[in-house]
Design a protein around this motif. Structure first.
Motif, short mmCIF file in Angstrom:
data_model
loop_
_atom_site.label_atom_id
_atom_site.label_comp_id
_atom_site.label_asym_id
_atom_site.label_seq_id
_atom_site.Cartn_x
_atom_site.Cartn_y
_atom_site.Cartn_z
N ALA A 118 0.83 -1.19 0.00
CA ALA A 118 0.00 0.00 0.00
C ALA A 118 0.87 1.25 0.00
O ALA A 118 1.95 1.27 0.58
N ASP A 119 0.38 2.32 -0.65
CA ASP A 119 1.14 3.57 -0.71
C ASP A 119 1.45 4.09 0.67
O ASP A 119 2.53 4.63 0.92
N ALA A 120 0.49 3.95 1.60
CA ALA A 120 0.70 4.47 2.96
C ALA A 120 1.87 3.78 3.63
O ALA A 120 2.69 4.42 4.29
N ALA A 121 1.97 2.45 3.47
CA ALA A 121 3.07 1.70 4.08
C ALA A 121 4.40 2.11 3.46
O ALA A 121 5.41 2.28 4.16
N ILE A 122 4.42 2.30 2.15
CA ILE A 122 5.65 2.70 1.46
C ILE A 122 6.08 4.08 1.92
O ILE A 122 7.27 4.36 2.11
N ASP A 123 5.12 4.99 2.10
CA ASP A 123 5.44 6.36 2.52
C ASP A 123 6.02 6.41 3.92
O ASP A 123 6.94 7.17 4.20
N VAL A 124 5.48 5.60 4.83
CA VAL A 124 5.91 5.64 6.23
C VAL A 124 7.21 4.89 6.44
O VAL A 124 8.01 5.24 7.31
N ALA A 125 7.46 3.85 5.64
CA ALA A 125 8.62 2.98 5.85
C ALA A 125 9.94 3.72 5.64
O ALA A 125 10.02 4.71 4.92
N ASP A 126 10.99 3.20 6.28
CA ASP A 126 12.34 3.74 6.12
C ASP A 126 13.07 3.06 4.97
O ASP A 126 13.97 3.63 4.37
N VAL A 127 12.69 1.81 4.70
CA VAL A 127 13.29 1.02 3.62
C VAL A 127 12.16 0.37 2.83
O VAL A 127 11.18 -0.10 3.41
N VAL A 128 12.28 0.36 1.49
CA VAL A 128 11.25 -0.25 0.65
C VAL A 128 11.91 -1.30 -0.25
O VAL A 128 12.89 -1.01 -0.93
N ILE A 129 11.38 -2.52 -0.20
CA ILE A 129 11.86 -3.61 -1.06
C ILE A 129 11.05 -3.57 -2.35
O ILE A 129 9.89 -3.98 -2.38
N MET A 130 11.65 -3.04 -3.42
CA MET A 130 10.90 -2.78 -4.64
C MET A 130 10.51 -4.05 -5.38
O MET A 130 9.56 -4.06 -6.16
N THR A 131 11.24 -5.15 -5.15
CA THR A 131 10.94 -6.39 -5.87
C THR A 131 10.04 -7.33 -5.09
O THR A 131 9.72 -8.42 -5.56
N ASP A 132 9.65 -6.95 -3.88
CA ASP A 132 8.77 -7.78 -3.03
C ASP A 132 9.43 -9.10 -2.62
O ASP A 132 8.73 -10.05 -2.27
N GLU A 133 10.76 -9.17 -2.63
CA GLU A 133 11.46 -10.39 -2.24
C GLU A 133 12.00 -10.23 -0.82
O GLU A 133 12.86 -9.38 -0.58
N PRO A 134 11.54 -11.02 0.14
CA PRO A 134 12.06 -10.91 1.52
C PRO A 134 13.56 -11.12 1.62
O PRO A 134 14.21 -10.55 2.49
N SER A 135 14.14 -11.91 0.72
CA SER A 135 15.57 -12.18 0.77
C SER A 135 16.39 -10.91 0.52
O SER A 135 17.59 -10.86 0.86
N LYS A 136 15.78 -9.89 -0.07
CA LYS A 136 16.48 -8.63 -0.33
C LYS A 136 16.85 -7.91 0.97
O LYS A 136 17.72 -7.05 0.97
N ILE A 137 16.16 -8.25 2.07
CA ILE A 137 16.48 -7.62 3.35
C ILE A 137 17.90 -7.98 3.76
O ILE A 137 18.67 -7.12 4.20
#
Length: 783
Positions: free
Chosen positions: A698-717
Motif C-alpha cells: 500500500a502507498d501508505a506503508a511505502i510512505d511511512v517505511a524507512d526502507v522499501v523492497i521494490m521487488t517484493d522479495e524478503p531475501s532482499k532484506i
C-alpha cells in the motif's frame, strides 16, 4: 492529575537540527510531561497537565521557537483542532461584493468562530465554536448564503480528491544561487590580474553564501556561536583572508547545493504524509427523515444510521442492522481473505464494502473510529522513534570551537610570548589553520558514502530513505514480519480439488466450479479460474445467482449447481462433511448432491524460507511474525518458514503493543518490521527500521517505511544488510583518512611547516580521495 495533549504547527522550520534544538529547549524551559518536534510534518506535539494554561503554553513555545529560528522564520504557531472546520466549494457565486457580504455575515453569526470566502477559488471555509451541532450549523449557513445570493449553493470538498500540494524545486527561489554559480564559473576565464577578478569572487560569494553569513551573524547576537553557519562562514572568510578565493566560493557552493537537495527530500516526505492522511473516509451517506444525505464523517454522531453502498469505504465503526456483504479488511487487519458480514456483526471504518448494500448503526465518532486511530498511531509512533543526529553536527559541536579558538590563540599568543615574532606571520598561519580545519572531506565523503550505499542498495532493488537507516541496518537483532503480502504472496491459489463422489473427477469438479465462478469478481473465484486455465463456455451457464456472504447458484449444462461455504450448503439443505483444513473451502453440489470441495490458500513466497535463514546467518537473534490472519493459518506459515514466534488475529494497535514489548525486551541492537498494508503503518513507524514491500504494498506503508523492497522479495532484506555493512566500512575509512591527514597537517601548519598548498591538499585533496573511496560502494555486488 489528568493529562492534556496539544499539537502546534510551525511554518518555515528550516532544518532538522533546529527542530531538535527546539525540542531540547522546550524540555529544559517549559514544564511539560512530553514533547516531540517532528521536522517533516512541522508539528510540535506536547503532553501537559491541566494546571498549565493553554494560552501561556502557546506563548512559551512560540518564544522558544523564535529563540532558535528567529522571529522572521516563524509565520504562525497554531493549535491543531480541525474537527470543527469544514471546507466547501461555492457553486454559482459570480459577484465579488456578494462574497464579501457572505463572509462578513457568517463572521457575525453566533456559533461560527471564523469564516473565510475566497472569491477567486470560490471556496468557503469556516470553523465552528465548541459544542455546536455541525449539521444544524451547516443548514443555517447554507440558508444565510442563499438569502444573500439566491441560487448559490455549497458543495462539500472531498479531501481525498484534492491535489496534494506540490513543493518541488522552484527556480525563482534560487536565482541568487544560480547567478552566483554562473559568475563563479565565468571567473575561470578571467585573468588574475584583471580588476574584475576579486570583485567577481566577492559578488559570487555573497550571492551564494550571503544568506549563511547573515544567519551566522544573527546567531552570534543570539548567543549561538558554534553552529554549521558559523563553521562555513569562518572557514570561507578565512580562505578569503589568505587569498584562496576559489576555495571560499567552492565550499559555500557545495554546502548550499547540499542544503537544496535536503529541502527537496523533506518536501517529498511531507507530500507522502499528506497522501497517507487521505486514507480516512471523508463523507458518509447519513440516513435522515428526508432521505440520504452526503455529509462529512465528522458530522455523524453515535447511534446515527449510515448506508454503505458496494465499492464504498465504511465511513465509521458500527454494527450492521440491515443487509449482508463481503468486506475487504486487508487494509486494517491484514486478513488476506474478504470477510463475510451480516446483520448484528461489527464493521470497521476504512474497510471496503465489496458486494451488498449494508445499513450500519454508528458506534464510534470520527475521532474514535478505527481508521482515525491508525493514523493517530502513525503520528505518535513516529514521535517515539529515536532521533539520529547527523555525525557532522555532533562532531562540529566539539571540533569547530576547538579549531576556531586554536586558530585565534595561534594568531595572538606566539607574538606576545616570543620576542621577534611577527603578528602578520602568525595571522597567516592562523588562516591556513582555519582552511585546513574546515571538515570538507567529512562534509563531502561521509554523506556521499551513505549516498553511494543507498545507490548500491537501489541497484539491488532496495530503496533506503536515508543514511541513518542504512547505518541502523548494521546491527539488527530482532526481525519482525507481517504475513500477507510480505512472507506470502497475498494471492490465492487452488491447493487441492477433492471429489467426494465417484461420479466426478478432479478435472470435472474444477470445470464446474470455474464456469460458475466466472461470473464473480471475488479473489477466490479468480484463483479457481486460474487453476482451470481453459476457456469458459458462457453459453452453458444460465440463471447465475450470487448470494451475498454465501456463494453462487447457477444452471450449468442443465444441472443445478451450488458452490460456496458451509452456510450456503446448510441453507440449501445439502449434507456435507465439514473440512478442517487451513484456508478457504468451496463446497460444490450438483442437483442437491455434494460432490466435493476445493481448497484455496494464500501462497508462501518462493524466497521467504531462504530469507529467514539468511537473516539468522547475519546475526539476527529472533524472528517474529505478526498478522491479523487466523491463528491456524499463521501457525502453519510460521512453522513452514522456521519463524521463532507467531502472533495472530491482531489489529493494528495489537501489533504495535507486541512491537513495544519486543523493543523493551532487546538488550542491544535494532528491531526491524516488514509489512505492506495500511494496517502496518503504525508498526512501520514505531520500529527502529520500518521495511515495506514496494511492489504490491500500500502507498501508505511505502510512505511511512524507512526502507522499501521494490521487488517484493524478503531475501532482499539480507542483501540490504550486506550493503549496509560494506558502506559502514567505507565511511569509517574516510573518517580515519580525513581526520588523520587533517590533524597531521594542522600540526605542520601551526609550526609554520605547512603553507597554502598543503592546506588545500588537506582540505580539497583529501576530499577527492575520500570521494573516490566512497564511490567504490556503487560497484559492490552482494552475494
Amino acid at each position: 492529575m489528568s493529562e492534556r495533549k496539544k499539537i502546534f504547527e510551525v511554518d518555515n522550520l528550516s532544518c532538522a537540527n533546529c527542530a531538535q534544538k527546539i525540542e531540547d529547549k522546550i524540555k529544559q524551559q517549559i514544564k511539560v510531561d512530553h514533547v516531540h518536534v517532528n521536522f517533516v510534518t512541522k508539528q510540535i506535539q506536547v503532553e501537559y497537565s491541566n494546571s498549565i494554561n493553554t494560552q501561556d503554553l502557546f506563548v512559551q513555545i512560540k518564544k522558544v521557537v523564535e529563540e532558535v529560528e528567529g522571529s522572521t522564520a516563524v509565520c504562525e504557531l497554531v493549535s491543531k483542532k480541525q474537527d470543527q472546520s469544514s471546507k466547501y466549494a461555492v457553486i454559482g457565486l459570480d459577484c465579488a461584493n456578494c462574497a464579501t457580504k457572505i463572509e462578513q455575515t457568517l463572521n457575525n453569526t453566533d456559533g461560527i468562530k471564523k469564516a473565510n470566502l475566497d472569491f477567486v477559488s470560490k471556496t468557503l471555509s469556516y470553523t465552528l465554536k465548541e459544542n455546536q451541532n455541525k449539521i444544524k450549523m451547516h443548514d443555517k449557513i447554507a440558508k444565510l448564503v442563499d438569502d444573500i445570493e439566491p441560487g448559490v449553493r455549497l458543495k462539500l470538498i472531498d479531501h481525498t480528491n484534492e491535489a496534494v500540494e506540490e513543493q518541488g524545486l522552484k527556480i525563482s527561489q534560487h536565482i541568487p544561487l544560480i547567478l552566483g554559480a554562473l559568475i563563479f564559473i565565468s571567473i575561470l576565464f578571467v585573468d588574475k590580474t584583471s580588476v574584475l577578478y576579486i570583485p567577481m569572487f566577492i559578488i559570487s560569494y555573497l550571492l551564494i553564501g550571503g544568506e549563511i553569513v547573515f544567519r551566522a551573524i544573527k546567531n552570534l547576537f543570539r548567543g549561538k556561536v558554534f553552529d554549521e553557519n558559523f563553521l562555513m562562514t569562518v572557514a570561507t572568510i578565512g580562505a578569503f583572508g589568505i587569498e584562496e578565493y576559489p576555495e571560499a566560493v567552492a565550499v559555500m557552493l557545495f554546502y548550499q547545493v547540499g542544503e537544496l537537495f535536503q529541502g527537496m527530500a523533506v518536501n517529498r516526505s511531507r507530500r507522502n504524509i499528506k497522501k497517507l492522511m487521505s486514507i480516512k473516509p471523508d463523507v458518509a451517506n447519513l440516513k435522515t427523515d428526508t432521505g440520504l444525505r452526503n455529509v462529512p464523517v465528522e458530522y455523524v454522531e453515535i447511534d446515527s444510521i449510515v448506508v454503505v453502498k458496494p465499492g464504498e469505504k465504511v465511513p465509521l465503526d458500527g454494527v450492521i442492522i440491515e443487509g449482508e456483504s463481503t468486506l475487504d479488511t486487508k487494509a486494517l487487519t491484514g486478513e488476506s481473505l474478504p470477510v463475510e458480514v451480516s446483520t448484528d456483526e461489527e464493521v470497521l471504518s476504512g474497510t471496503i464494502n465489496l458486494t451488498g448494500l449494508i445499513t450500519v448503526r454508528v458506534t464510534k465518532t470520527s475521532e474514535e473510529s478505527t481508521v482515525s486511530k491508525v493514523l493517530e498511531l502513525v503520528q505518535n509512533a513516529s514521535s517515539k522513534k529515536a532521533q539520529t543526529e547527523n555525525f557532522i553536527t555532533k562532531f562540529a559541536r566539539v571540533y569547530t570551537p576547538i579549531v576556531t579558538i586554536s586558530a585565534l590563540l595561534l594568531a595572538l599568543i606566539p607574538p606576545l610570548l616570543v620576542e621577534g615574532q611577527s603578528y602578520s606571520d602568525w595571522l597567516s598561519r592562523a588562516f591556513v589553520f582555519l582552511v585546513i580545519s574546515c571538515p570538507c572531506a567529512l562534509v563531502v565523503s561521509i554523506p556521499l558514502g551513505f549516498f553511494g550505499g543507498i545507490g548500491s542498495a537501489s541497484k539491488h532493488g532496495i530503496l533506503v530513505k536515508g543514511g541513518n537507516y542504512l547505518e541502523a541496518l548494521n546491527n539488527i537483532k530482532i526481525a519482525v514480519f507481517d504475513k500477507t503480502g510480505t512472507l506470502t504472496k497475498g494471492e490465492f491459489a487452488v491447493k487441492q480439488v477433492q471429489p467426494t463422489s465417484q461420479s466426478f473427477t478432479e478435472l470435472q469438479i474444477l470445470e464446474i466450479a470455474a464456469h460458475v465462478e466466472s461470473f464473480s469478481n471475488h479473489p477466490i473465484a479468480r484463483s479457481v479460474l486460474n487453476a482451470y486455465e481453459n476457456e469458459i463456455n458462457e453459453q452453458a451457464i444460465e440463471e447465475v445467482e450470487e448470494i451475498s456472504g454465501h456463494g453462487l447458484k447457477a444452471i450449468y449444462k442443465d444441472n443445478q449447481i451450488v458452490i460456496g461455504n458451509a452456510r450456503l450448503m446448510n441453507r440449501e439443505s445439502i449434507d456435507i462433511q465439514v473440512v478442517e483444513e487451513v484456508g478457504s473451502i468451496l463446497y460444490i453440489a450438483v442437483n442437491g448432491e455434494y460432490i466435493g470441495y476445493i481448497l484455496v490458500q494464500d501462497e508462501i513466497k518462493n524466497d521467504s524460507k531462504h530469507a529467514i535463514k539468511q537473516l539468522k546467518a547475519l546475526g539476527v537473534n529472533k524472528t517474529v511474525m505478526l498478522t491479523g490472519d487466523k491463528r491456524n493459518v499463521a501457525e502453519l506459515v510460521g512453522t513452514e518458514l522456521g519463524i521463532d514466534e507467531v502472533y495472530a488475529e491482531l489489529l493494528p494497535n495489537d501489533k504495535l503493543d507486541q512491537v513495544e514489548k519486543l523493543l523493551k525486551e532487546k538488550q542491544k541492537g535494532n528491531l526491524f518490521f516488514v509489512g505492506d498494508g495500511i494496517n502496518d503503518t503504525p508498526v512501520l513507524a514505531r520500529a527502529d527500521i520500518g521495511i515495506a514491500m514496494g511492489g504490491l504494498g500500500a502507498d501508505a506503508a511505502i510512505d511511512v517505511a524507512d526502507v522499501v523492497i521494490m521487488t517484493d522479495e524478503p531475501s532482499k532484506i539480507a542483501t540490504g544488510i550486506k550493503v549496509a555493512k560494506k558502506t559502514r566500512r567505507i565511511v569509517w575509512q574516510n573518517i580515519v583518512l580525513a581526520l588523520g591527514v587533517k590533524l597531521f597537517v594542522l600540526a605542520l601548519g601551526a609550526l609554520g611547516e605547512a603553507g597554502m598548498w598543503e592546506a588545500v591538499f588537506a582540505d580539497v585533496g583529501v576530499s577527492v580521495i575520500a570521494v573516490l573511496n566512497a564511490m567504490r560502494i556503487l560497484r559492490y555486488r552482494a552475494r
